[in-house]
Design an enzyme around this catalytic site. Sequence first.
Site, PDB file in Angstrom:
ATOM      1  N   PHE A 128       0.850  -1.196   0.000  1.00  0.00           N
ATOM      2  CA  PHE A 128       0.000   0.000   0.000  1.00  0.00           C
ATOM      3  C   PHE A 128       0.884   1.243   0.000  1.00  0.00           C
ATOM      4  CE2 PHE A 128      -2.439   3.499   1.812  1.00  0.00           C
ATOM      5  CZ  PHE A 128      -3.558   3.458   0.995  1.00  0.00           C
ATOM      6  N   ASP A 215       9.233   2.812   1.718  1.00  0.00           N
ATOM      7  CA  ASP A 215       8.029   3.504   2.187  1.00  0.00           C
ATOM      8  C   ASP A 215       7.901   3.230   3.683  1.00  0.00           C
ATOM      9  OD1 ASP A 215       5.512   4.327   2.943  1.00  0.00           O
ATOM     10  OD2 ASP A 215       4.505   3.571   1.142  1.00  0.00           O
ATOM     11  N   LYS A 244       2.508   9.826   8.376  1.00  0.00           N
ATOM     12  CA  LYS A 244       1.746   9.425   9.560  1.00  0.00           C
ATOM     13  C   LYS A 244       2.237  10.014  10.889  1.00  0.00           C
ATOM     14  CE  LYS A 244      -0.970   5.699   7.815  1.00  0.00           C
ATOM     15  NZ  LYS A 244      -0.608   5.023   6.576  1.00  0.00           N
TER      16      LYS A 244
HETATM   17  C1  LIG Z   1      -0.903   5.298   5.167  1.00  0.00           C
HETATM   18  C2  LIG Z   1       0.145   4.910   4.184  1.00  0.00           C
HETATM   19  C3  LIG Z   1       0.353   5.631   3.003  1.00  0.00           C
HETATM   20  C4  LIG Z   1      -0.541   6.781   2.581  1.00  0.00           C
HETATM   21  O1  LIG Z   1      -0.442   7.864   3.426  1.00  0.00           O
HETATM   22  P1  LIG Z   1      -1.542   9.065   3.317  1.00  0.00           P
HETATM   23  O2  LIG Z   1      -1.050  10.068   4.299  1.00  0.00           O
HETATM   24  O3  LIG Z   1      -2.862   8.470   3.666  1.00  0.00           O
HETATM   25  O4  LIG Z   1      -1.509   9.545   1.918  1.00  0.00           O
HETATM   26  C5  LIG Z   1       1.407   5.259   2.178  1.00  0.00           C
HETATM   27  N1  LIG Z   1       2.195   4.215   2.486  1.00  0.00           N
HETATM   28  C6  LIG Z   1       2.028   3.498   3.611  1.00  0.00           C
HETATM   29  C7  LIG Z   1       2.956   2.369   3.906  1.00  0.00           C
HETATM   30  C8  LIG Z   1       0.984   3.796   4.485  1.00  0.00           C
HETATM   31  O5  LIG Z   1       0.792   3.059   5.581  1.00  0.00           O
END
Ligand SMILES: *Cc1c(COP(=O)(O)O)cnc(C)c1O
Length: 398
Positions: A128, A215, A244
Amino acid sequence: MTDSLMATYKRLPVCFERGEGAWLWDNNGKRYLDALSGIAVCGLGHAHPTVAQAISQQAETLIHTSNLYEIKQQSSLGDRLTRLAKMDRVFFSNSGAEANEAAIKIARLYGHSKGIETPAIIVMENSFHGRTMATLSATGNRKVQAGFEPLVQGFIRVPFNDIESLKTAAQTNNNIVAILVEPIQGEGGVVIPAADYLNQIRELCDQKEWLMMLDEVQTGMGRTGQMFAHQHNNIVPDVMTLAKALGNGVPIGACLAKGIAAEILVPGTHGSTFGGNPLACAAASAVIDTLEKDHLTERAAALGKRLLNEFHERLEQHEGVKEIRGCGLMIAIELDRPCGDLVGAALMLGKLLINVTADNVVRLLPPLVLTDEQADELVATLSGIIKTFLQKSSSNKT
Ligand SMILES: *Cc1c(COP(=O)(O)O)cnc(C)c1O
């Protein structure tokens, strides 16, 4: 509650009014234990005094100017983050998806600079990376993509935690420029790869001159018991994204880069109106201050061990529990059946906030400031609710 909001979320019928640490109170004055932290955002818990003070002081002084001017708070946050991560430079955004967009743009410019006309980025099944067009295209979940075709091209997908398929992809494609991967797959169900997986990716990227892009939007800022999850592996990526927990609830994301990758974005190639404004950067600086001063990364590691042990003790032998796993305060209890109903049950019966992802994985992302007593309450309440759920759903089965 209201029809004026677009129906992007199925919301639970509760509204929180205030919080303190891992506690939340709803508008009826009922108290809840938060084991989700707004999906790994409020790592320092709710209404943290240091963060609140930094925000209010900054708001009284200056909220926003523009990236057309120097921003002291952004520079000093950049210095701290790059030092912590052993990276060279950073671009500030407002979200995780935007941080990943920056990473994807860096990879493409890097490819073009090497004369590759259609650069490709390797991404993982089950991953994700966000909800914008490029990041949903990178995401390895058909549900996130369905209906939004045509997707952004230039992604090659391989199974997560499988070095052999990475090597196969390397042999069959001559336009690969980068790998984008989560150190632990969060939305995918808290999937923890082999201990040396990231080290092997680092080696492959060095060999092929690909950018290793991590990420760490969910895993970063102390969550896994290291400031950044890749520090468990003693490696440094070329690009890392954060968001986050970086602002403890104030929207801020970051794309950090090292070496050649840090020099790729130049005036005119990327930007953001809000990104890295004084308010968001003041909040993030207060977050780092607190993580360091209160040794919360170490606390996440210790608390994680304690919670895992206790969940193992209470649930491991239970019929219907497939696996209990975790890294720091990223914890999963995987069941053998869909368990989305547990979220509502925990909220209503246990006054407990949890999450279910990948259909059958109970995911816990409690704040790093959780106390020992709160940890015990979390274990006792959730174990009971899971046992009841498993008994009921097995008697329904036949
Ligand atoms: C939550 C998340 C995202 C997206 O972040 P947003 O602030 O909602 O755009 C991207 N990568 C990972 C691994 C995430 O957990």
